[in-house]
Motif scaffolding. Structure first.
Motif, mmCIF file in Angstrom:
data_model
loop_
_atom_site.group_PDB
_atom_site.id
_atom_site.type_symbol
_atom_site.label_atom_id
_atom_site.label_comp_id
_atom_site.label_asym_id
_atom_site.label_seq_id
_atom_site.Cartn_x
_atom_site.Cartn_y
_atom_site.Cartn_z
ATOM 1 N N ALA A 1 0.745 6.618 -11.905
ATOM 2 C CA ALA A 1 0.093 5.345 -12.232
ATOM 3 C C ALA A 1 0.452 4.256 -11.214
ATOM 4 O O ALA A 1 0.824 3.138 -11.563
ATOM 5 C CB ALA A 1 0.421 4.909 -13.654
ATOM 6 N N ILE A 2 0.354 4.617 -9.932
ATOM 7 C CA ILE A 2 0.655 3.702 -8.833
ATOM 8 C C ILE A 2 -0.634 3.410 -8.072
ATOM 9 O O ILE A 2 -1.411 4.319 -7.776
ATOM 10 C CB ILE A 2 1.685 4.329 -7.859
ATOM 11 C CG1 ILE A 2 2.984 4.672 -8.590
ATOM 12 C CG2 ILE A 2 1.943 3.433 -6.658
ATOM 13 C CD1 ILE A 2 3.814 3.503 -9.014
ATOM 14 N N THR A 3 -0.852 2.143 -7.735
ATOM 15 C CA THR A 3 -2.055 1.755 -7.000
ATOM 16 C C THR A 3 -1.749 1.569 -5.518
ATOM 17 O O THR A 3 -0.585 1.429 -5.123
ATOM 18 C CB THR A 3 -2.624 0.433 -7.548
ATOM 19 O OG1 THR A 3 -1.684 -0.615 -7.265
ATOM 20 C CG2 THR A 3 -2.899 0.511 -9.046
ATOM 21 N N LYS A 4 -2.798 1.539 -4.724
ATOM 22 C CA LYS A 4 -2.640 1.286 -3.291
ATOM 23 C C LYS A 4 -2.013 -0.088 -3.061
ATOM 24 O O LYS A 4 -1.181 -0.248 -2.169
ATOM 25 C CB LYS A 4 -3.990 1.388 -2.575
ATOM 26 C CG LYS A 4 -4.518 2.795 -2.489
ATOM 27 C CD LYS A 4 -5.864 2.847 -1.785
ATOM 28 C CE LYS A 4 -6.385 4.281 -1.752
ATOM 29 N NZ LYS A 4 -7.683 4.377 -1.094
ATOM 30 N N ASN A 5 -2.406 -1.059 -3.847
ATOM 31 C CA ASN A 5 -1.840 -2.402 -3.696
ATOM 32 C C ASN A 5 -0.335 -2.410 -3.950
ATOM 33 O O ASN A 5 0.408 -3.133 -3.284
ATOM 34 C CB ASN A 5 -2.535 -3.392 -4.639
ATOM 35 C CG ASN A 5 -3.918 -3.765 -4.143
ATOM 36 O OD1 ASN A 5 -4.206 -3.677 -2.956
ATOM 37 N ND2 ASN A 5 -4.780 -4.147 -5.067
ATOM 38 N N GLU A 6 0.137 -1.612 -4.904
ATOM 39 C CA GLU A 6 1.570 -1.541 -5.170
ATOM 40 C C GLU A 6 2.300 -0.882 -3.994
ATOM 41 O O GLU A 6 3.396 -1.311 -3.623
ATOM 42 C CB GLU A 6 1.832 -0.757 -6.460
ATOM 43 C CG GLU A 6 1.394 -1.536 -7.692
ATOM 44 C CD GLU A 6 1.368 -0.716 -8.960
ATOM 45 O OE1 GLU A 6 1.725 -1.278 -10.019
ATOM 46 O OE2 GLU A 6 0.996 0.478 -8.911
ATOM 47 N N ILE A 7 1.682 0.115 -3.398
ATOM 48 C CA ILE A 7 2.273 0.756 -2.224
ATOM 49 C C ILE A 7 2.320 -0.229 -1.066
ATOM 50 O O ILE A 7 3.343 -0.353 -0.384
ATOM 51 C CB ILE A 7 1.502 2.046 -1.847
ATOM 52 C CG1 ILE A 7 1.721 3.111 -2.926
ATOM 53 C CG2 ILE A 7 1.946 2.567 -0.478
ATOM 54 C CD1 ILE A 7 0.884 4.354 -2.758
ATOM 55 N N PHE A 8 1.216 -0.964 -0.854
ATOM 56 C CA PHE A 8 1.210 -2.001 0.195
ATOM 57 C C PHE A 8 2.327 -3.013 -0.028
ATOM 58 O O PHE A 8 2.999 -3.430 0.917
ATOM 59 C CB PHE A 8 -0.118 -2.758 0.210
ATOM 60 C CG PHE A 8 -1.231 -2.065 0.944
ATOM 61 C CD1 PHE A 8 -1.039 -1.478 2.187
ATOM 62 C CD2 PHE A 8 -2.503 -2.024 0.391
ATOM 63 C CE1 PHE A 8 -2.062 -0.858 2.863
ATOM 64 C CE2 PHE A 8 -3.535 -1.401 1.063
ATOM 65 C CZ PHE A 8 -3.321 -0.811 2.296
ATOM 66 N N ALA A 9 2.525 -3.429 -1.279
ATOM 67 C CA ALA A 9 3.551 -4.431 -1.584
ATOM 68 C C ALA A 9 4.945 -3.917 -1.213
ATOM 69 O O ALA A 9 5.744 -4.655 -0.634
ATOM 70 C CB ALA A 9 3.501 -4.803 -3.071
#
Length: 175
Positions: A119-127
């Motif tokens: 349940a991880i988004t690309k935006n969370e990875i970018f952050a």
């Protein structure tokens, strides 16, 4: 509900005494049981930490007797120790009790199945990448979600092929 702000001094002193005794008992038990008791390696360790805090609160507020609380604290710490030993002794138990790290991004490619499972988004990875001080994904070899839920960013190592492989990440699989 009659006593919202103050009941009596005897009750206040009793709470003070129970807080001191309970706190000292838990402190001693944690020192005896070792650092693992408060580690956050996996879900079970997190549960142990929350349970210890809950029992301590009940002891401090005299919702349970000191003896009952002490026995529960000993049981929780004992179970944590037992599960840690079982996990260490058996790969099967280790897999049952502990999460594995999971790759979320590798060499610029998002691993969508892994991201969906965690349940991880690309935006969370970018952050997370930005928090590491990296401006672009091209500087990142991999992003891994660790067993404790933390997300690690592994930078590319100067383009060296021997250092830029999944084998060197010590992660079981890509998904």
């Amino acid at each position: 509900m009659r006593y919202v702000f103050f009941e009596n001094w005897t009750h206040v002193w009793h709470m003070d005494l129970m807080t001191f005794i309970s706190f000292m008992a838990l402190f001693i038990l944690i020192r005896i049981s070792g650092k693992r008791t408060l580690a956050k390696f996996n879900a079970f360790d997190f549960i142990v930490t929350v349970a210890l805090g809950s029992v301590l609160a009940y002891m401090m507020l005299a919702k349970i007797t000191f003896t009952e609380g002490l026995l529960v604290l000993l049981l929780i710490i004992g179970l944590q120790y037992l599960f840690a030993r079982l996990s260490r002794a058996s790969d099967t138990m280790d897999q049952v009790l502990n999460a594995s790290p999971r790759l979320l991004l590798y060499k610029g490619h998002y691993l969508e199945d892994s991201m969906k499972k965690e349940a991880i988004t690309k935006n969370e990875i970018f952050a997370v990448i930005r928090k590491e001080g990296l401006a672009k994904i091209k500087y990142v070899l991999a992003v891994v979600i660790e067993p404790d839920g933390e997300i690690s960013v592994i930078e590319k190592n100067g383009g060296s092929a021997e250092h830029n492989t999944i084998d060197n990440l010590n992660v079981p699989d890509k998904s």
